[in-house]
Design an enzyme around this catalytic site. Structure first.
Site, PDB file in Angstrom:
ATOM      1  N   VAL A  76       6.035  -3.887  -7.451  1.00 19.11           N
ATOM      2  CA  VAL A  76       5.108  -4.345  -7.587  1.00 19.11           C
ATOM      3  C   VAL A  76       3.544  -4.444  -7.719  1.00 19.11           C
ATOM      4  O   VAL A  76       3.001  -4.467  -7.032  1.00 19.11           O
ATOM      5  CB  VAL A  76       5.141  -6.128  -6.976  1.00 19.11           C
ATOM      6  CG1 VAL A  76       4.219  -6.932  -6.686  1.00 19.11           C
ATOM      7  CG2 VAL A  76       7.116  -6.376  -6.983  1.00 19.11           C
TER       8      VAL A  76
ATOM      9  N   SER B 261       1.541   3.186  -2.694  1.00 19.40           N
ATOM     10  CA  SER B 261       1.337   4.109  -4.013  1.00 19.40           C
ATOM     11  C   SER B 261       1.128   5.244  -3.541  1.00 19.40           C
ATOM     12  O   SER B 261       1.127   6.441  -4.790  1.00 19.40           O
ATOM     13  CB  SER B 261       0.294   3.431  -5.019  1.00 19.40           C
ATOM     14  OG  SER B 261      -0.754   3.587  -3.909  1.00 19.40           O
TER      15      SER B 261
ATOM     16  N   TYR C  52     -13.844  -0.808  12.172  1.00 23.25           N
ATOM     17  CA  TYR C  52     -12.426  -0.456  11.472  1.00 23.25           C
ATOM     18  C   TYR C  52     -11.914  -0.991  12.966  1.00 23.25           C
ATOM     19  O   TYR C  52     -10.288  -1.245  12.832  1.00 23.25           O
ATOM     20  CB  TYR C  52     -12.435   1.204  10.848  1.00 23.25           C
ATOM     21  CG  TYR C  52     -10.941   1.276  10.687  1.00 23.25           C
ATOM     22  CD1 TYR C  52      -9.932   1.079   9.507  1.00 23.25           C
ATOM     23  CD2 TYR C  52     -10.349   2.039  11.864  1.00 23.25           C
ATOM     24  CE1 TYR C  52      -9.351   1.719   9.944  1.00 23.25           C
ATOM     25  CE2 TYR C  52      -8.585   2.582  11.615  1.00 23.25           C
ATOM     26  CZ  TYR C  52      -8.222   2.349  10.533  1.00 23.25           C
ATOM     27  OH  TYR C  52      -6.957   3.106   9.967  1.00 23.25           O
TER      28      TYR C  52
ATOM     29  N   GLY D 160       0.848  -1.511   0.108  1.00 27.18           N
ATOM     30  CA  GLY D 160      -0.210   0.027  -0.093  1.00 27.18           C
ATOM     31  C   GLY D 160       0.423   1.668   0.416  1.00 27.18           C
ATOM     32  O   GLY D 160       0.162   2.091   0.768  1.00 27.18           O
TER      33      GLY D 160
END
Length: 269
Positions: free
Chosen positions: A61, A16, A157, A14
């Site tokens: 990736v 990006s 969450y 995560g």
């Protein structure tokens, strides 16, 4: 301080955008060869380009961690590109949407657990044989300040992030004597572009000022007061993660490092 990360090989899931991108950039700046991971090719390429321009070593990736096949692909590609892995930062996860007890059902809870906990479990499962033999390693899981001090909202969450604490301690016992330390970082609210957008939309909906300073003061007054007096920046989280990834943190294992500005009012994790 030299974090002694030169030559270490790191996968940051995560990464990006947001805090994950900041983590990847800092690890690369400290000399690690980094894998930027995400599902959006353009965003991942943008982060990788920034790392290259700063003189860092990086590969990309792409992969979806919502299936075991996807996690296996990410693990195998990362190892292939780097010739192995020393560091894994499990940052990829769903984010809550200010949901409440009244508007979440069992499917929503299951979906959140899958997107927060199982995305970690799947990648760990894919990499366990590697870390069993590696002799040295670091696994850092990203939880949340809500892990220990949940809001009244986003209960699914908070509960899922709390499970990350438990998972981390268990994994630290599984791998610790193999030279692989496993720790967790629990940030408070991180000011990413996504969070800025959501908070600005909430301010508009409630008829409040959309000036960011006003929004931040409102959040600190109503949601996450802390002794530092500001919300977290991605770089705050990255600095904590980078230290735990380093050989300097060799005697820290199974620990929760809170990066929450002091919002959690107890000394315990």
């Amino acid at each position: 301080m030299d974090l002694q990360l030169t030559g270490k090989r790191a996968l940051v899931t995560g990464s990006s955008d947001g805090a994950g991108a900041a983590i990847a950039q800092l690890l690369a700046a400290e000399g690690a060869h980094v894998i930027v991971h995400g599902r959006d090719e353009q965003k991942a390429a943008h982060v990788a380009q920034a790392i290259r321009q700063a003189g860092g070593r990086v590969n990309v990736v792409l992969g979806d961690l919502s299936t075991q096949a996807g996690a296996d692909h990410v693990a195998q590609e990362a190892k292939r590109l780097l010739g192995g892995l020393d560091i894994v930062v499990n940052n990829a996860a769903l984010i809550g949407h200010y949901e409440t007890w009244d508007d979440t059902d069992d499917q929503a809870w299951a979906h959140m657990y899958d997107g927060v906990v199982l995305v970690v479990q799947r990648l760990v499962k894919a990499l366990l044989p590697h870390f069993d033999q590696a002799g040295w390693g670091r696994i850092i899981n990203i939880a949340s300040a809500q892990s220990g001090q949940p809001f009244g909202m986003m209960p699914d969450y908070a509960a899922a992030k709390c499970a990350i604490l438990n998972l981390t301690v268990s994994l630290s016992k599984r791998l610790g004597k193999r030279g692989v330390n496993v720790n967790v970082v629990s940030p408070g609210i991180i000011v990413t572009e996504t969070i800025r957008q959501r908070m600005t939309e909430a301010a508009q909906k409630e008829g409040r000022s959309t000036d960011w300073d006003d929004i931040e003061r409102h959040v600190l007054a109503t949601e996450l007061d802390n002794t530092v007096g500001r919300l977290a920046q991605p770089e705050d989280v990255a600095a904590a993660v980078a230290f735990l990834c380093s050989p300097l943190a060799g005697y820290i294992n199974g620990t929760n490092l809170r990066v929450d500005g002091g919002s959690n009012v107890t000394i315990n994790p």
